[in-house]
Write an enzyme that holds these catalytic residues in place. Structure first.
Site, short mmCIF file in Angstrom:
data_model
loop_
_atom_site.label_atom_id
_atom_site.label_comp_id
_atom_site.label_asym_id
_atom_site.label_seq_id
_atom_site.Cartn_x
_atom_site.Cartn_y
_atom_site.Cartn_z
N SER A 39 0.83 -1.19 0.00
CA SER A 39 0.00 0.00 0.00
C SER A 39 0.87 1.26 0.00
O SER A 39 1.75 1.39 -0.85
CB SER A 39 -0.94 -0.06 1.21
N ASP A 58 -8.04 -3.78 -7.31
CA ASP A 58 -7.75 -3.17 -6.01
C ASP A 58 -8.41 -1.80 -5.92
O ASP A 58 -8.27 -0.97 -6.82
CB ASP A 58 -6.23 -3.04 -5.86
N HIS A 90 -6.87 -5.94 -1.19
CA HIS A 90 -5.74 -5.03 -1.00
C HIS A 90 -4.65 -5.74 -0.22
O HIS A 90 -4.84 -6.10 0.93
CB HIS A 90 -6.22 -3.78 -0.26
#
Length: 531
Positions: free
Chosen positions: A239, A464, A493
């Site tokens: 991320s 995502d 994710h």
């Protein structure tokens, strides 16, 4: 937005500075030269990073049992690494970065060094990473034989000089204002809240704000590398952690050995960070529909309708009920969204969210209250949702220049909300403090390949929501020689932590042997959740 914290929302953050490769200063630490003060800022920061790394290499880390209240049991060990608050003044104020580790499980001959991890945010703590070894997570058992697993809390997070923008008790109060405005008066009220939040950041954490940037966290990462006694860094970022890795690879290309980036934040200067948030609104709507389709296909388990439209109708009905009168006195539309948005974030939330939703429709109101009401205990100590949100805001707002015109915010979000209503206004209000940010906003690093950068492994699912697929494609273009593993028709994710042999085996091969496929690879999706 926030990426690895379903209660709020994550986005990846931008960074400051220009393309400068920091120079490692070897040997004893000496006083700064008289000419250093006259150098441009980025040059001074690069030199300061080298000074700090040399100092850390000499000092090392005093490893010991972790404090009892950190929840990190033996054999995990904890320690501290000192870094400059301001790398332009490496001999000035220092702050301490909390780190932890567990040694490799294989033989000394199998050990390949330390693997550092960042879970995202900004505002996420990586201290749980070594628990993947102690809990014997099967996905990581092979890599654990070769690497020490090292976690850390970035500057401002948790135990690392934590920052705050509002009293934690106030932060968790509910119900909060409905994020979808019904009138201009609602927008005015939200703008006031955003401005007051920015002012609170300055009042409570003003000294830290100018230095809460991704490039400074990347410099901290290099100081940790030196303190560990490692000449080169092995890194896993998820991320926002992918953007941190991209900036680190740009500033310190020769200090990287291997790097895996998973669920990639778009590193383009044009995306950091206002446009990236708008792109995320579109992606969340798509993944929200994916979840609704799955719920409809499993109507026998959840009884929420046999079509996406029927599930959406139930959602709108629930939202309207909570707007008229907060459920249990505390769950309004904002709290509902904070709970339900975990479904488009993570496949692991599909069943729990649908189960609670189905129970509510069947008459069990308490299940929804228990799941969606704020955690009033989440206010004690350094690690709290308030701290995480403060770091997210500070890094995002300081990393890049944001629009200051409310007309632009209003126009862009009003337009997006018409077609992508699930998250658009909530995301806007979360980031609006950046429009009146009290600290200097920087220019993002131009992420690119420099001499010494190793081949990087990029892993990304096509659907995502938090980090849309285009971010992985963009980083792939910028990092020459990188390889992209695409998990098609999937959207959870964070891909590397899931069971998908097509992905898992390639991550192992890269981290253990440095091997990559001769071309990019597309993998079938991991298993769909079952009720």
């Amino acid at each position: 937005m926030r990426e690895n914290r379903p209660k709020r929302r994550l986005l990846a953050l931008g960074s400051a500075g220009v393309l400068v490769t920091a120079t490692l200063v070897a040997g004893a630490v000496s006083a700064p030269t008289a000419g250093a003060a006259s150098r441009p800022g980025p040059d001074r920061e690069a030199k300061g990073a080298g000074i700090a790394a040399a100092r850390a290499a000499e000092e090392g880390i005093h490893w010991q049992d972790c404090p009892a209240d950190w929840g990190l049991a033996k054999p995990i060990q904890c320690g501290w690494v000192s870094v400059p608050l301001d790398y332009a003044h490496p001999y000035g104020k220092q702050i301490k970065i909390a780190v932890d580790r567990v040694g490799n499980t294989g033989t000394p001959q199998e050990r390949q060094g330390a693997l550092l991890y960042n879970p995202g945010g900004p505002g996420g703590s990586g201290l749980r990473f070594p628990a993947r070894v102690t809990n014997k997570n099967p996905v990581w058992v092979n890599v654990a034989k070769a690497y020490d697993f090292v976690g850390f809390e970035p500057r401002g997070v948790g135990h690392s000089a934590p920052i705050s923008c509002v009293d934690p008790q106030e932060f968790v109060k509910a119900p909060k204002m409905d994020p979808v405005p019904d009138s201009e008066a609602d927008k005015t009220a939200q703008r006031k809240l955003a401005r007051e939040y920015a002012e609170g950041c300055a009042e409570r954490s003003g000294r830290m704000l100018p230095h809460m940037t991704t490039p400074n966290t990347a410099r901290d990462l290099d100081v940790i590398r030196a303190a560990l006694g490692e000449k080169q860094l092995n890194y896993l970022g998820v991320s926002y952690g992918t953007y941190l890795g991209a900036v680190y690879g740009t500033l310190f290309p020769g200090h990287l050995r291997r790097m895996v980036v998973d669920s990639v934040t778009n590193p383009s200067r044009e995306k950091v960070w206002y446009q990236a948030n708008l792109d995320q609104d579109v992606a969340f709507e798509g993944r929200w529909k994916d979840w609704q389709d799955w719920v409809a296909a499993n109507d026998a388990a959840f009884h929420l309708g046999t079509t996406r439209a029927a599930v959406q109708s139930q959602w709108l009905k629930l939202r309207a009920t909570a707007k008229r009168q907060p459920i249990g006195g505390v769950v309004g539309p904002a709290e509902l969204l904070a709970f339900f948005q975990s479904a488009p974030y993570y496949d692991s939330s599909w069943v729990p969210v649908a189960t609670v939703f189905g129970k509510y429709v069947a008459g069990d109101t308490q299940a929804l209250i228990d799941a969606a009401a704020p955690d009033l205990s989440d206010t004690a100590g350094n690690i709290s949702s308030e701290n995480s949100n403060a770091v997210y805001t500070a890094v995002e707002c300081t990393d890049a220049k944001w629009p200051t015109s409310w007309q632009r915010w209003d126009r862009d979000n009003t337009r997006l909300h018409r077609d992508y209503p699930f998250l658009t206004w909530s995301n806007a209000w979360m980031n609006l403090p950046c429009a009146t940010w009290p600290a200097k906003q920087r220019t993002p690093v131009e992420v690119t390949t420099h001499r010494g950068l190793p081949k990087v492994l990029i892993v990304q699912s096509t659907r995502d929501a938090a980090t849309p697929y285009g971010g992985a494609v963009e980083l792939h273009k910028r990092f020459k020689g990188s390889r992209l593993i695409t998990e098609r028709d999937a959207g959870s994710h964070g891909v590397t932590g899931l069971v998908n042999p097509c992905v898992n085996q390639r991550v192992d091969a890269y981290l253990l042997h440095g091997t990559l496929d001769g071309a990019d690879v597309t993998c079938a999706p991991h298993a769909t959740p079952k009720p």
